[in-house]
Design a protein around this motif. Structure first.
Motif, mmCIF file in Angstrom:
data_model
loop_
_atom_site.group_PDB
_atom_site.id
_atom_site.type_symbol
_atom_site.label_atom_id
_atom_site.label_comp_id
_atom_site.label_asym_id
_atom_site.label_seq_id
_atom_site.Cartn_x
_atom_site.Cartn_y
_atom_site.Cartn_z
ATOM 1 N N UNK A 1 106.460 11.033 -45.480
ATOM 2 C CA UNK A 1 106.464 10.381 -46.792
ATOM 3 C C UNK A 1 106.899 11.391 -47.859
ATOM 4 N N UNK A 2 108.048 11.179 -48.518
ATOM 5 C CA UNK A 2 108.476 12.103 -49.568
ATOM 6 C C UNK A 2 107.462 12.193 -50.708
ATOM 7 N N UNK A 3 107.345 13.382 -51.294
ATOM 8 C CA UNK A 3 106.410 13.572 -52.400
ATOM 9 C C UNK A 3 106.723 12.639 -53.564
ATOM 10 N N UNK A 4 108.004 12.332 -53.772
ATOM 11 C CA UNK A 4 108.386 11.450 -54.880
ATOM 12 C C UNK A 4 107.790 10.055 -54.704
ATOM 13 N N UNK A 5 107.673 9.586 -53.467
ATOM 14 C CA UNK A 5 107.075 8.271 -53.235
ATOM 15 C C UNK A 5 105.573 8.309 -53.509
ATOM 16 N N UNK A 6 104.922 9.401 -53.134
ATOM 17 C CA UNK A 6 103.507 9.548 -53.480
ATOM 18 C C UNK A 6 103.323 9.617 -54.984
ATOM 19 N N UNK A 7 104.236 10.302 -55.671
ATOM 20 C CA UNK A 7 104.126 10.392 -57.129
ATOM 21 C C UNK A 7 104.240 9.011 -57.769
ATOM 22 N N UNK A 8 105.178 8.204 -57.303
ATOM 23 C CA UNK A 8 105.325 6.851 -57.860
ATOM 24 C C UNK A 8 104.036 6.054 -57.687
ATOM 25 N N UNK A 103 92.608 10.753 -66.589
ATOM 26 C CA UNK A 103 92.585 10.426 -65.173
ATOM 27 C C UNK A 103 93.395 11.506 -64.454
ATOM 28 N N UNK A 104 92.821 12.103 -63.432
ATOM 29 C CA UNK A 104 93.484 13.185 -62.706
ATOM 30 C C UNK A 104 93.633 12.786 -61.242
ATOM 31 N N UNK A 105 94.881 12.622 -60.788
ATOM 32 C CA UNK A 105 95.173 12.134 -59.449
ATOM 33 C C UNK A 105 96.159 13.079 -58.771
ATOM 34 N N UNK A 106 95.888 13.427 -57.513
ATOM 35 C CA UNK A 106 96.764 14.331 -56.789
ATOM 36 C C UNK A 106 96.792 13.987 -55.309
ATOM 37 N N UNK A 107 97.867 14.387 -54.665
ATOM 38 C CA UNK A 107 97.971 14.368 -53.208
ATOM 39 C C UNK A 107 98.216 15.801 -52.755
ATOM 40 N N UNK A 108 97.390 16.275 -51.833
ATOM 41 C CA UNK A 108 97.571 17.602 -51.252
ATOM 42 C C UNK A 108 97.989 17.465 -49.797
ATOM 43 N N UNK A 109 98.906 18.313 -49.386
ATOM 44 C CA UNK A 109 99.362 18.340 -48.001
ATOM 45 C C UNK A 109 99.039 19.707 -47.413
ATOM 46 N N UNK A 110 98.159 19.718 -46.410
ATOM 47 C CA UNK A 110 97.732 20.951 -45.748
ATOM 48 C C UNK A 110 97.387 22.039 -46.766
ATOM 49 N N UNK A 111 96.624 21.642 -47.777
ATOM 50 C CA UNK A 111 96.096 22.583 -48.745
ATOM 51 C C UNK A 111 96.911 22.773 -50.006
ATOM 52 N N UNK A 112 98.133 22.263 -50.041
ATOM 53 C CA UNK A 112 99.009 22.431 -51.203
ATOM 54 C C UNK A 112 99.232 21.090 -51.883
ATOM 55 N N UNK A 113 99.078 21.044 -53.200
ATOM 56 C CA UNK A 113 99.321 19.807 -53.939
ATOM 57 C C UNK A 113 100.823 19.546 -54.006
ATOM 58 N N UNK A 114 101.227 18.324 -53.678
ATOM 59 C CA UNK A 114 102.649 17.976 -53.648
ATOM 60 C C UNK A 114 103.011 16.855 -54.628
ATOM 61 N N UNK A 115 102.017 16.144 -55.151
ATOM 62 C CA UNK A 115 102.270 15.097 -56.146
ATOM 63 C C UNK A 115 101.056 15.021 -57.052
ATOM 64 N N UNK A 116 101.287 14.821 -58.359
ATOM 65 C CA UNK A 116 100.172 14.902 -59.307
ATOM 66 C C UNK A 116 100.467 14.132 -60.573
ATOM 67 N N UNK A 128 103.310 14.293 -65.135
ATOM 68 C CA UNK A 128 103.581 14.023 -63.726
ATOM 69 C C UNK A 128 104.394 15.154 -63.118
ATOM 70 N N UNK A 129 104.224 15.316 -61.798
ATOM 71 C CA UNK A 129 104.983 16.332 -61.079
ATOM 72 C C UNK A 129 105.005 15.999 -59.595
ATOM 73 N N UNK A 130 106.131 16.271 -58.958
ATOM 74 C CA UNK A 130 106.252 16.239 -57.505
ATOM 75 C C UNK A 130 106.815 17.591 -57.081
ATOM 76 N N UNK A 131 106.398 18.058 -55.930
ATOM 77 C CA UNK A 131 106.788 19.382 -55.459
ATOM 78 C C UNK A 131 108.311 19.548 -55.459
ATOM 79 N N UNK A 132 108.769 20.612 -56.138
ATOM 80 C CA UNK A 132 110.182 20.940 -56.177
ATOM 81 C C UNK A 132 111.014 20.125 -57.133
ATOM 82 N N UNK A 133 110.367 19.272 -57.951
ATOM 83 C CA UNK A 133 111.121 18.371 -58.819
ATOM 84 C C UNK A 133 110.809 18.541 -60.297
ATOM 85 N N UNK A 134 110.069 19.580 -60.670
ATOM 86 C CA UNK A 134 109.783 19.832 -62.069
ATOM 87 C C UNK A 134 108.561 19.089 -62.569
#
Length: 269
Positions: A1-8, A103-116, A128-134
């Protein structure tokens, strides 16, 4: 699942959370004090959490779940990805009728946050932020402050963090101190360049920090614990040993000034 989809998904969930929270008048909302001096909770916190705990795992059934207002389960430790949620960060401010809660929402993957996402509905600010996308605020890119001398740097921190026992040489360095009640909002304001750093030497719950960690890193900043170690999430005990988050030059100076074996401050924030 791409981080951008989790961010959406997180953006959709945060906006729905705001719709629920805004139905409550903070000072009139039912309020309780949690045991063990863990702070207040209101009926709005619980309503938002119930919606999120239904919506997000349903959309991502293979993800783990960690939320301030849910009973924790070690089952999350076996999941590659986990939601880390604070339904309302800054509950005291919410209960007082302030606008400074989030409201603070995040997804972490193996210890690293990838969408927030950090969303302040009363201030109409959605970070908002997704890993590698600013990093973004209301869809516009944000970045940390350019290099500046520490005495001219605005730092978000509580007064107890200035105690001499925490600093080399027995005194905190000179900077311009400010304070905001929500840890997530403090991190967001460093990410958007409004402040040069935020510092807390208290142990901090992961749900207060996770979203802001990615937001600030994607904005060009540095986040570590009080000892300079990078932050990792979804720990068995979801507490971090303080947080130092700043523009790179400011982070380096503040970290060098901290007493490495300092006692820290017990409790939260």
């Amino acid at each position: 699942m791409p981080a951008a989809e989790d961010l959406a998904l997180l953006i959709q969930a945060a906006e729905a959370a705001g719709d629920i929270a805004l139905k409550y008048s903070g000072p009139d909302a039912k309020r309780w004090d949690k045991p063990d001096d863990q702070g207040p909770v209101t009926e709005a916190d619980l309503a938002v959490n119930a919606m999120l705990e239904d919506m997000l795992p349903q959309a991502r059934p293979n993800y783990g779940w960690l939320s301030e207002e849910s009973e924790d389960s070690q089952e999350r430790l076996g999941r590659d990805r986990v939601f880390i949620i604070d339904p309302i960060d800054g509950t005291r401010s919410f209960a007082e009728g302030s606008r400074t809660w989030a409201h603070s929402l995040a997804v972490a993957e193996r210890g690293e946050v990838i969408a927030a996402v950090i969303y302040l509905p009363k201030r109409e600010l959605l970070y908002s932020a997704a890993k590698g996308q600013g990093a973004f605020c209301n869809g516009q890119p944000v970045s940390v402050t350019p290099p500046t001398e520490l005495p001219q740097t605005k730092v978000l921190t509580a007064k107890p963090n200035l105690d001499s026992k925490h600093w080399r040489g027995g005194s905190a360095p000179e900077f311009l101190r400010s304070y905001r009640p929500s840890l997530a909002y403090r991190l967001a304001r460093v990410a958007d360049g409004g402040y040069g750093a935020m510092l807390t030497l208290r142990r901090s719950w992961e749900w207060d920090i996770a979203a802001g960690d990615l937001l600030l890193r994607e904005a060009g900043g540095v986040t570590t614990d009080r000892h300079g170690t990078g932050l990792r999430f979804n720990n068995a005990t979801p507490l971090l040993d303080g947080v130092l988050a700043a523009a790179p030059d400011v982070h380096q100076v503040l970290l060098a000034g901290l007493e490495p074996q300092g006692p820290g401050i017990p409790g939260r924030y």
